[in-house]
Design a protein around this motif. Structure first.
Motif, PDB file in Angstrom:
ATOM      1  N   GLY A   1     -23.647  55.318 -60.254  1.00  0.00           N
ATOM      2  CA  GLY A   1     -24.783  54.948 -59.427  1.00  0.00           C
ATOM      3  C   GLY A   1     -25.895  54.214 -60.142  1.00  0.00           C
ATOM      4  O   GLY A   1     -26.606  53.403 -59.537  1.00  0.00           O
ATOM      5  N   ARG A   2     -26.107  54.452 -61.412  1.00  0.00           N
ATOM      6  CA  ARG A   2     -27.185  53.798 -62.164  1.00  0.00           C
ATOM      7  C   ARG A   2     -27.035  52.272 -62.193  1.00  0.00           C
ATOM      8  O   ARG A   2     -27.976  51.562 -62.537  1.00  0.00           O
ATOM      9  N   TYR A   3     -25.835  51.779 -61.828  1.00  0.00           N
ATOM     10  CA  TYR A   3     -25.598  50.328 -61.835  1.00  0.00           C
ATOM     11  C   TYR A   3     -25.657  49.724 -60.425  1.00  0.00           C
ATOM     12  O   TYR A   3     -25.167  48.620 -60.209  1.00  0.00           O
ATOM     13  N   ARG A   4     -26.268  50.423 -59.494  1.00  0.00           N
ATOM     14  CA  ARG A   4     -26.337  49.936 -58.116  1.00  0.00           C
ATOM     15  C   ARG A   4     -27.026  48.583 -58.028  1.00  0.00           C
ATOM     16  O   ARG A   4     -26.590  47.687 -57.302  1.00  0.00           O
ATOM     17  N   GLU A   5     -28.108  48.398 -58.767  1.00  0.00           N
ATOM     18  CA  GLU A   5     -28.872  47.152 -58.700  1.00  0.00           C
ATOM     19  C   GLU A   5     -28.425  46.128 -59.730  1.00  0.00           C
ATOM     20  O   GLU A   5     -28.517  44.920 -59.485  1.00  0.00           O
ATOM     21  N   SER A   6     -27.954  46.583 -60.883  1.00  0.00           N
ATOM     22  CA  SER A   6     -27.545  45.678 -61.960  1.00  0.00           C
ATOM     23  C   SER A   6     -26.497  46.358 -62.815  1.00  0.00           C
ATOM     24  O   SER A   6     -26.695  47.492 -63.258  1.00  0.00           O
ATOM     25  N   LEU A   7     -25.377  45.661 -63.049  1.00  0.00           N
ATOM     26  CA  LEU A   7     -24.335  46.215 -63.912  1.00  0.00           C
ATOM     27  C   LEU A   7     -24.762  46.193 -65.378  1.00  0.00           C
ATOM     28  O   LEU A   7     -24.227  46.949 -66.189  1.00  0.00           O
ATOM     29  N   GLU A   8     -25.707  45.339 -65.697  1.00  0.00           N
ATOM     30  CA  GLU A   8     -26.146  45.189 -67.087  1.00  0.00           C
ATOM     31  C   GLU A   8     -27.317  46.093 -67.443  1.00  0.00           C
ATOM     32  O   GLU A   8     -27.431  46.550 -68.580  1.00  0.00           O
ATOM     33  N   LYS A   9     -28.177  46.374 -66.457  1.00  0.00           N
ATOM     34  CA  LYS A   9     -29.383  47.148 -66.733  1.00  0.00           C
ATOM     35  C   LYS A   9     -29.412  48.386 -65.842  1.00  0.00           C
ATOM     36  O   LYS A   9     -29.779  48.311 -64.663  1.00  0.00           O
TER      37      LYS A   9
ATOM     38  N   ILE B   1     -19.514  52.970 -77.571  1.00  0.00           N
ATOM     39  CA  ILE B   1     -20.638  53.815 -77.174  1.00  0.00           C
ATOM     40  C   ILE B   1     -21.968  53.068 -77.287  1.00  0.00           C
ATOM     41  O   ILE B   1     -22.961  53.481 -76.686  1.00  0.00           O
ATOM     42  N   ALA B   2     -21.979  51.956 -78.051  1.00  0.00           N
ATOM     43  CA  ALA B   2     -23.193  51.140 -78.144  1.00  0.00           C
ATOM     44  C   ALA B   2     -23.349  50.211 -76.955  1.00  0.00           C
ATOM     45  O   ALA B   2     -24.429  49.631 -76.759  1.00  0.00           O
ATOM     46  N   HIS B   3     -22.284  50.061 -76.150  1.00  0.00           N
ATOM     47  CA  HIS B   3     -22.319  49.126 -75.013  1.00  0.00           C
ATOM     48  C   HIS B   3     -21.820  49.819 -73.744  1.00  0.00           C
ATOM     49  O   HIS B   3     -20.771  49.464 -73.199  1.00  0.00           O
ATOM     50  N   PRO B   4     -22.568  50.813 -73.235  1.00  0.00           N
ATOM     51  CA  PRO B   4     -22.125  51.503 -72.016  1.00  0.00           C
ATOM     52  C   PRO B   4     -22.325  50.680 -70.754  1.00  0.00           C
ATOM     53  O   PRO B   4     -21.780  51.032 -69.713  1.00  0.00           O
ATOM     54  N   SER B   5     -23.095  49.584 -70.841  1.00  0.00           N
ATOM     55  CA  SER B   5     -23.364  48.734 -69.680  1.00  0.00           C
ATOM     56  C   SER B   5     -22.621  47.417 -69.807  1.00  0.00           C
ATOM     57  O   SER B   5     -22.088  47.079 -70.874  1.00  0.00           O
ATOM     58  N   TYR B   6     -22.618  46.649 -68.713  1.00  0.00           N
ATOM     59  CA  TYR B   6     -21.848  45.399 -68.679  1.00  0.00           C
ATOM     60  C   TYR B   6     -22.673  44.267 -69.279  1.00  0.00           C
ATOM     61  O   TYR B   6     -23.144  43.367 -68.579  1.00  0.00           O
ATOM     62  N   ASP B   7     -22.793  44.305 -70.594  1.00  0.00           N
ATOM     63  CA  ASP B   7     -23.580  43.302 -71.300  1.00  0.00           C
ATOM     64  C   ASP B   7     -22.674  42.214 -71.856  1.00  0.00           C
ATOM     65  O   ASP B   7     -21.476  42.140 -71.546  1.00  0.00           O
ATOM     66  N   ALA B   8     -23.224  41.356 -72.726  1.00  0.00           N
ATOM     67  CA  ALA B   8     -22.477  40.211 -73.262  1.00  0.00           C
ATOM     68  C   ALA B   8     -21.246  40.652 -74.046  1.00  0.00           C
ATOM     69  O   ALA B   8     -20.246  39.928 -74.093  1.00  0.00           O
TER      70      ALA B   8
ATOM     71  N   MET C   1      -4.382  44.039 -69.878  1.00  0.00           N
ATOM     72  CA  MET C   1      -5.746  44.496 -70.097  1.00  0.00           C
ATOM     73  C   MET C   1      -6.637  43.254 -70.076  1.00  0.00           C
ATOM     74  O   MET C   1      -6.457  42.347 -70.888  1.00  0.00           O
ATOM     75  N   VAL C   2      -7.589  43.196 -69.142  1.00  0.00           N
ATOM     76  CA  VAL C   2      -8.363  41.975 -68.910  1.00  0.00           C
ATOM     77  C   VAL C   2      -9.860  42.192 -69.101  1.00  0.00           C
ATOM     78  O   VAL C   2     -10.517  41.468 -69.834  1.00  0.00           O
ATOM     79  N   ASP C   3     -10.412  43.179 -68.419  1.00  0.00           N
ATOM     80  CA  ASP C   3     -11.845  43.463 -68.512  1.00  0.00           C
ATOM     81  C   ASP C   3     -12.005  44.967 -68.669  1.00  0.00           C
ATOM     82  O   ASP C   3     -11.864  45.729 -67.706  1.00  0.00           O
ATOM     83  N   GLY C   4     -12.316  45.389 -69.886  1.00  0.00           N
ATOM     84  CA  GLY C   4     -12.359  46.812 -70.204  1.00  0.00           C
ATOM     85  C   GLY C   4     -13.503  47.574 -69.582  1.00  0.00           C
ATOM     86  O   GLY C   4     -13.505  48.809 -69.601  1.00  0.00           O
ATOM     87  N   TRP C   5     -14.487  46.870 -69.019  1.00  0.00           N
ATOM     88  CA  TRP C   5     -15.617  47.562 -68.402  1.00  0.00           C
ATOM     89  C   TRP C   5     -15.487  47.613 -66.882  1.00  0.00           C
ATOM     90  O   TRP C   5     -15.737  48.647 -66.268  1.00  0.00           O
TER      91      TRP C   5
END
Length: 647
Positions: A554-562, A276-283, A204-208
């Motif tokens: 699809g919502r991450y097409r432009e940015s995985l974080e936003k 659930i607080a971090h659904p995007s690829y943030d820090a 297990m390396v990157d859970g997102w």
């Protein structure tokens, strides 16, 4: 007077009876069980010791040590686990080491035949160990304010082992699968000098990005039962419950993953709240990604990364780490890679078959005897000679043979190159290596209905798990014919191949697509279609085998974080890499690409309207959408294949 005495006697008896009922007094009857029972193990072929090893912060970790009788100058093989060290060393209660170890997470024949000292330790907070449990506890830093982590715990454990096991030669190897494979990666951060080798298998390396929790932002809700049982209690006492035989119905009834979690009380579990607080690829996710962490570390310990080509749980991690650390291996003698035709963890069991696939030999046994054991012996045994293990050993599926390579991907052991080659998705719909022509229909379309999501496998949908008739481990090799017959799945198929075509590496999806909604998932599956009839193996006639497949939110097409809402009905490019393959499409076969917008209930449904968090999408948010895949000149959709070209 006589009557008075009778009344007094009766009252006395009644009082005595009442007092006895309140304070009963039974005769002394010694227990037949001793205060402490000492197992007699003189006839065993190994000794078993359980100790509590103190870490630098005073927390003690439960550790099981198994030493073969007569061992002298023997190396130590360590596994750290959240899955109960006592159980993993007692699969069968036996006086023989082999039966005791046979099962998860033990390469039993390598351990027993190699004369290794076996050590398995509960990580802090689980089973017999003290301390607090944190799911895949991050390194000390932004996500972990304490001074202890799996790196320091591994260091302290190895330090104790080499100082307190006189039968050892002072050399330690660490290995494990899945979560237990993540921990050998942690051991590479500031490693103990006695650590001579690390073998992360299916780690297990990157859970997102593509392991347990998300794939490109799509939530793997099938893992909710794991989170519930693993993190709710120290000893996994709480069991996930369901009210349907078919998991498809369970997830549909709840509506969203967040609501299903609420119904199970998952808000009591810390990791669920973080997730659930971090659904995007943030820090939160980036800081924990082991490939990124190890890219910043010096390379001190030889590593063998073991990857399964059909890993249904952690198909991202091993190759991500390989890419990150292989450039540091200037001598080509510290980073090794094995790619096998297995499901998650199958390399320690029987590797003769996987679902309907037959490999004509026990590929897992070959790995253990011809690759793993020589590799371990080379670095851990005093008298060992240099092993002949290749830098990369890759199984070529389709032809069913092993290859020894100098690097990955290289495609072949001799003179060949990998040529990125577009497989175009054209009108018809067809898959072709020739670009679409003007004048053809410019797109193919389907309607994606969240009320009827595409099952990821034939129903009834089984829960995630192993044993008890479960086939979770096989779903990546399921026949895809049922899905290909649905109106909400696009199917692009090539002509029958006249010559073999080999791919080696990661296919890359390049979709020019539009949706009538404001959010969408895109599932791309690269498939090997067998001939209509297969001599000697009739049930494989027409079989549709997934070679590589993944999902992109699809919502991450432009940015995985936003995340950002999608502009409705506008053709946009979605580009993402699929899992690695090392496969030959044989003559008589066809290449197929399937595209769909749900993969349920493995992944949560996209409501197809943009909401801040899909975890909390409401019933009114889920709407049908018309999905289009474009293939006109200038709007070509294709899957870029890493085609091996010989010179």
């Amino acid at each position: 007077m006589k009557f008075t005495r009778v009344v007094f006697l009766f009252s006395s008896l009644l009082l005595a009876s009442t007092l006895f009922a309140q304070n009963p007094k039974y005769p002394e009857y010694p227990s037949e069980s001793p205060a402490t029972f000492h197992a007699v193990m003189d006839s065993w072929d190994y000794t078993r010791t359980e100790v509590m090893i103190a870490m630098r912060d005073g927390v003690k970790l439960h550790t099981v040590i198994l030493i073969p009788k007569g061992a002298k100058n023997a190396p130590i093989l360590l596994t750290r686990t959240p899955y109960d060290a006592s159980a993993l060393t007692n699969h069968v209660h036996s006086g023989h080491l082999g039966p005791s170890l046979y099962g998860y997470d033990n390469a039993t024949d390598v351990i027993v035949e190699g004369g290794y000292i076996r050590v398995i330790q509960d990580v802090r907070g689980k089973y017999g160990s003290e301390g607090d449990y944190v799911m895949s506890r991050p390194l000390h830093g932004p996500q972990n304010p304490t001074l202890v982590d799996h790196s320091t715990d591994t260091y302290d454990t190895i330090d104790w082992l080499v100082k307190n096991i006189p039968e050892s030669n002072g050399k330690v190897g660490i290995l494990g699968i899945s979560y237990d494979g993540f921990l050998p990666l942690m051991a590479l951060v500031n490693p103990h000098p006695a650590l001579r080798v690390s073998v992360p298998m299916n780690p297990m390396v990157d859970g997102w990005m593509g392991d347990d929790w998300f794939h490109y932002g799509a939530f793997r809700q099938a893992n909710m039962s794991y989170i519930y049982e693993q993190a709710a209690t120290r000893r996994n006492d709480e069991k996930w419950w369901t009210n349907h035989f078919d998991e498809y119905d369970s997830f549909m009834e709840a509506g969203s993953a967040g609501e299903l979690g609420r119904r199970h009380g998952l808000e009591q579990v810390g990791f669920w709240n973080k997730l659930i607080a971090h659904p995007s690829y943030d820090a939160f996710w980036k800081d924990q990604a082991m490939d990124k962490i190890l890219a910043g570390q010096s390379l001190k310990v030889p590593v063998m990364l073991v990857h399964s080509l059909w890993d249904q749980e952690d198909i991202y991690g091993a190759l991500a780490v390989y890419k990150a650390i292989k450039p540091k291996d200037t001598g080509n003698d510290k980073v090794f890679l094995v790619l096998g035709p297995w499901h998650h963890g199958q390399e320690i069991g029987d590797g003769s078959t996987l679902g309907a696939l037959k490999f004509n030999s026990d590929t897992a046994l070959y790995f253990r005897q011809q690759i793993l054991r020589p590799f371990l012996d080379r670095y851990l045994k005093d008298e060992s000679t240099k092993s002949k293990v290749a830098p990369v050993t890759a199984y070529e599926t389709g032809t069913n043979q092993w290859e020894q390579l100098s690097a990955w991907p290289s495609g072949c052991a001799n003179n060949c190159t990998i040529k990125p080659t577009p497989l175009y998705l054209g009108a018809g719909p067809r898959a072709d290596f020739s670009a679409p022509k003007s004048g053809d229909q410019p797109f193919e379309e389907y309607v994606s209905d969240p009320a009827k999501p595409v099952p990821y496998r034939a129903r009834p949908s089984q829960p995630m798990g192993y044993g008890d008739g479960l086939t979770w481990s096989e779903w990546l090799v399921d026949d895809q014919r049922e899905q290909s017959g649905r109106p909400d799945v696009l199917v692009f198929s090539s002509n029958t191949l006249k010559a073999p075509l080999k791919i080696s590496g990661q296919p890359v999806a390049n979709l020019v697509a539009s949706t009538s909604g404001t959010d969408s998932d895109w599932v791309v599956k690269l498939i090997d279609v067998y001939p209509d009839e297969v001599a000697g193996d009739p049930h494989m006639g027409g079989y549709q085998l997934m070679v590589s497949a993944d999902i992109f939110r699809g919502r991450y097409r432009e940015s995985l974080e936003k995340p950002k809402a999608i502009t409705s009905d506008k053709p946009l490019l979605y580009q993402f890499a699929l899992p690695a393959a090392n496969h030959v499409f044989l003559p008589g076969h066809r290449i197929m690409v399937q595209i769909q917008s749900s993969w349920f209930p493995l992944y949560d449904r996209n409501p197809q309207t943009f909401v801040p968090s899909i975890f909390w999408a409401k019933p009114a948010d889920y709407k049908k959408a018309t999905q289009r895949i474009y293939h006109a000149p200038g709007q070509e959709s294709f899957v870029e294949l890493p085609v091996v070209a010989a010179h």
